[in-house]
Design a protein around this motif. Structure first.
Motif, PDB file in Angstrom:
ATOM      1  N   ASP A  40      13.810  -1.548  -5.238  1.00 41.64           N
ATOM      2  CA  ASP A  40      12.860  -1.348  -6.334  1.00 41.64           C
ATOM      3  C   ASP A  40      11.784  -2.427  -6.331  1.00 41.64           C
ATOM      4  OD1 ASP A  40      14.217   0.861  -7.129  1.00 41.64           O
ATOM      5  OD2 ASP A  40      15.013   0.021  -8.995  1.00 41.64           O
ATOM      6  N   VAL A  41      12.194  -3.675  -6.086  1.00 41.17           N
ATOM      7  CA  VAL A  41      11.239  -4.795  -6.060  1.00 41.17           C
ATOM      8  C   VAL A  41      10.290  -4.643  -4.883  1.00 41.17           C
ATOM      9  CG1 VAL A  41      11.011  -7.294  -5.751  1.00 41.17           C
ATOM     10  CG2 VAL A  41      12.793  -6.373  -7.266  1.00 41.17           C
ATOM     11  N   LEU A  42      10.839  -4.275  -3.733  1.00 47.69           N
ATOM     12  CA  LEU A  42      10.007  -4.100  -2.540  1.00 47.69           C
ATOM     13  C   LEU A  42       8.996  -2.974  -2.752  1.00 47.69           C
ATOM     14  CD1 LEU A  42       9.471  -5.018   0.341  1.00 47.69           C
ATOM     15  CD2 LEU A  42      11.213  -3.390   1.112  1.00 47.69           C
ATOM     16  N   LEU A  43       9.436  -1.879  -3.342  1.00 41.98           N
ATOM     17  CA  LEU A  43       8.537  -0.759  -3.625  1.00 41.98           C
ATOM     18  C   LEU A  43       7.412  -1.200  -4.553  1.00 41.98           C
ATOM     19  CD1 LEU A  43       7.831   2.304  -3.610  1.00 41.98           C
ATOM     20  CD2 LEU A  43       9.341   2.513  -5.620  1.00 41.98           C
ATOM     21  N   ALA A  44       7.752  -1.903  -5.629  1.00 45.19           N
ATOM     22  CA  ALA A  44       6.737  -2.340  -6.596  1.00 45.19           C
ATOM     23  C   ALA A  44       5.743  -3.295  -5.949  1.00 45.19           C
ATOM     24  CB  ALA A  44       7.417  -3.012  -7.789  1.00 45.19           C
ATOM     25  N   ALA A  45       6.238  -4.202  -5.120  1.00 44.18           N
ATOM     26  CA  ALA A  45       5.360  -5.177  -4.473  1.00 44.18           C
ATOM     27  C   ALA A  45       4.350  -4.491  -3.558  1.00 44.18           C
ATOM     28  CB  ALA A  45       6.201  -6.176  -3.682  1.00 44.18           C
ATOM     29  N   VAL A  46       4.833  -3.534  -2.771  1.00 41.21           N
ATOM     30  CA  VAL A  46       3.948  -2.821  -1.847  1.00 41.21           C
ATOM     31  C   VAL A  46       2.929  -1.985  -2.618  1.00 41.21           C
ATOM     32  CG1 VAL A  46       3.870  -1.023  -0.090  1.00 41.21           C
ATOM     33  CG2 VAL A  46       5.607  -2.808   0.037  1.00 41.21           C
ATOM     34  N   ALA A  64       2.968   4.321 -12.915  1.00 45.87           N
ATOM     35  CA  ALA A  64       3.090   4.361 -11.450  1.00 45.87           C
ATOM     36  C   ALA A  64       3.373   5.767 -10.940  1.00 45.87           C
ATOM     37  CB  ALA A  64       4.182   3.403 -10.990  1.00 45.87           C
ATOM     38  N   ARG A  65       4.135   6.538 -11.702  1.00 42.82           N
ATOM     39  CA  ARG A  65       4.529   7.868 -11.215  1.00 42.82           C
ATOM     40  C   ARG A  65       3.348   8.828 -11.099  1.00 42.82           C
ATOM     41  NH1 ARG A  65       8.892   9.279 -12.944  1.00 42.82           N
ATOM     42  NH2 ARG A  65       9.541   7.239 -13.757  1.00 42.82           N
ATOM     43  N   THR A  66       2.185   8.444 -11.620  1.00 42.46           N
ATOM     44  CA  THR A  66       1.000   9.301 -11.487  1.00 42.46           C
ATOM     45  C   THR A  66       0.199   8.994 -10.221  1.00 42.46           C
ATOM     46  OG1 THR A  66      -0.419   7.776 -12.737  1.00 42.46           O
ATOM     47  CG2 THR A  66       0.814   9.421 -14.000  1.00 42.46           C
ATOM     48  N   ILE A  67       0.629   7.999  -9.452  1.00 43.18           N
ATOM     49  CA  ILE A  67      -0.113   7.608  -8.242  1.00 43.18           C
ATOM     50  C   ILE A  67      -0.095   8.750  -7.225  1.00 43.18           C
ATOM     51  CG2 ILE A  67      -0.194   6.029  -6.268  1.00 43.18           C
ATOM     52  CD1 ILE A  67       1.029   3.886  -8.063  1.00 43.18           C
ATOM     53  N   ALA A  68      -1.272   9.062  -6.708  1.00 40.62           N
ATOM     54  CA  ALA A  68      -1.405  10.071  -5.653  1.00 40.62           C
ATOM     55  C   ALA A  68      -1.870   9.380  -4.378  1.00 40.62           C
ATOM     56  CB  ALA A  68      -2.391  11.148  -6.070  1.00 40.62           C
ATOM     57  N   PHE A  69      -1.183   9.609  -3.280  1.00 37.96           N
ATOM     58  CA  PHE A  69      -1.488   8.949  -2.012  1.00 37.96           C
ATOM     59  C   PHE A  69      -2.276   9.892  -1.109  1.00 37.96           C
ATOM     60  CE2 PHE A  69       2.371   7.107  -3.672  1.00 37.96           C
ATOM     61  CZ  PHE A  69       2.199   5.745  -3.489  1.00 37.96           C
ATOM     62  N   GLU A  87      12.212   3.301 -15.176  1.00 36.95           N
ATOM     63  CA  GLU A  87      11.308   2.192 -15.512  1.00 36.95           C
ATOM     64  C   GLU A  87      12.045   0.962 -16.036  1.00 36.95           C
ATOM     65  OE1 GLU A  87       7.631   1.294 -18.570  1.00 36.95           O
ATOM     66  OE2 GLU A  87       7.868   3.337 -17.807  1.00 36.95           O
ATOM     67  N   ALA A  88      13.014   1.152 -16.908  1.00 36.95           N
ATOM     68  CA  ALA A  88      13.752   0.020 -17.468  1.00 36.95           C
ATOM     69  C   ALA A  88      14.521  -0.730 -16.379  1.00 36.95           C
ATOM     70  CB  ALA A  88      14.702   0.500 -18.561  1.00 36.95           C
ATOM     71  N   GLU A  89      15.177   0.011 -15.484  1.00 37.17           N
ATOM     72  CA  GLU A  89      15.902  -0.631 -14.372  1.00 37.17           C
ATOM     73  C   GLU A  89      14.938  -1.316 -13.416  1.00 37.17           C
ATOM     74  OE1 GLU A  89      18.523   1.991 -12.350  1.00 37.17           O
ATOM     75  OE2 GLU A  89      19.573   2.639 -14.175  1.00 37.17           O
ATOM     76  N   ARG A 122       3.273  -6.254 -21.072  1.00 41.56           N
ATOM     77  CA  ARG A 122       2.323  -5.197 -20.699  1.00 41.56           C
ATOM     78  C   ARG A 122       2.839  -4.316 -19.566  1.00 41.56           C
ATOM     79  NH1 ARG A 122      -1.829  -9.595 -21.252  1.00 41.56           N
ATOM     80  NH2 ARG A 122      -2.938  -9.202 -23.197  1.00 41.56           N
ATOM     81  N   ARG A 123       3.992  -4.699 -18.999  1.00 42.84           N
ATOM     82  CA  ARG A 123       4.600  -3.944 -17.909  1.00 42.84           C
ATOM     83  C   ARG A 123       3.650  -3.829 -16.717  1.00 42.84           C
ATOM     84  NH1 ARG A 123       9.187   0.019 -20.103  1.00 42.84           N
ATOM     85  NH2 ARG A 123       9.939  -1.376 -21.721  1.00 42.84           N
TER      86      ARG A 123
END
Length: 333
Positions: A40-46, A64-69, A87-89, A122-123
């Protein structure tokens, strides 16, 4: 199947080919720094790094879940995912990671040894240097807003404004007049407007008003140190051409005309004195907090095109005794 097994991961993004090489390399670097890094941390960092390439200084974890690649797939030009971490985890894993510094909303911007900074309230997740840039810039602007207003002879300045805006009853001119009136005595201001709204005309009249105050105080208008800058050479050239035309239309004292004609815009990099030297040897700019710009007024055109790092370094180099005016189209970016 556990949430961890089904959640989106850095590896899945790599396999799907939606990450550019630089973001993939960043993720691989973090894996070397912390071999037990949480997926999860690696995903968020990238994703935080990936968001920077889109012009965002942080990753908004809540959206984040609205991100389109973008993809190279001819049948589908974008790819979206549904298997996002809870999100909480996600936030809990970030808070407990040795790669992340957790800060409060009102935290100061002292340096940290971690590559990531998490604003829990602010998350938002930042690459550390961009969080520090944001905090430093915000603090600089806040300090300018706390300064007492510049003092001018009220009767004279009202008369000069009336002379500079003889058509102020018209809607367009009224807005320009209001912008000049609100900016002339403030240490920090922003003038916005879309194409054709007369931003450069407003700037010319604002400068003329400041030069008139200089003249009426018994000082030489050419002594007022004015710096005009833009993010690119083309933008600086356009600013010079527009300002020259606007100046020619002004009905002001010849000494004010002369002072305005001496003002010339340049790029931010040139005026800051870019150098290839590393920070430990005085780079990347000659002008910084220790060697400030020599200016009484600094105007930055196309301000929305200036990235956070450059804007932060620019404000570091502007003395607190100088007025700062940012100009641009608020809907441009």
């Amino acid at each position: 199947m556990s949430a961890l097994a089904t959640s989106l991961t850095f590896q899945q993004l790599v396999v799907d080919g939606v990450l550019s090489p630089i973001h993939q390399a960043f993720g691989e670097t973090l894996q070397r720094l912390d071999t037990s890094v949480s997926p999860d941390v690696l995903l968020a960092a990238v994703l935080c790094s990936e968001q920077l390439s889109r012009g965002h200084v942080c990753l908004e974890l809540s959206s984040a879940r609205t991100i389109a690649f973008p993809t190279s797939d001819a049948d589908s030009r974008i790819r979206q995912y549904k298997n996002w971490p809870d999100e909480a985890e996600w936030i809990d894993n970030l808070q407990n990671s040795p790669l992340v510094t957790v800060v409060e909303t009102d935290a100061t911007w002292e340096s940290s040894s971690t590559p990531l900074v998490l604003d829990v309230e602010r998350r938002r997740l930042y690459l550390a240097r961009y969080w520090y840039f944001e905090q430093r810039l915000a603090g600089n602007i806040a300090n300018r807003l706390k300064q007492e207003l510049l003092r001018f002879d009220e009767s004279r300045i009202q008369g000069d404004i009336a002379n500079l805006f003889p058509d102020r009853e018209n809607a367009g001119s009224r807005d320009q007049c209001l912008a000049v009136s609100n900016s002339v005595d403030r240490w920090f201001s922003v003038i916005t407007g879309g194409p054709g709204t007369g931003k450069t005309t407003t700037v010319a009249r604002l400068l003329a008003l400041r030069l008139l105050q200089q003249l009426e105080a018994g000082n030489d208008p050419t002594d007022l140190r004015i710096l005009l800058m833009a993010p690119t050479g083309k933008a600086a050239q356009r600013l010079n051409e527009s300002l020259s035309r606007a100046t020619q239309r002004l009905d002001v004292d010849e000494r004010v005309h002369k002072a305005l004609q001496q003002v010339s815009a340049g790029t931010i990099h040139r005026l800051l004195g870019w150098t290839p030297l590393p920070p430990e040897r005085g780079g990347p700019f000659r002008h910084r907090a220790e060697v400030p710009l020599e200016a009484d007024i600094v105007l930055v055109d196309e301000a929305s095109m200036v990235d956070l790092a450059l804007m932060c370094r620019l404000f570091d180099a502007i003395p607190q005794s100088a007025q700062v005016v940012l100009i641009g189209d608020r809907d441009q970016l």
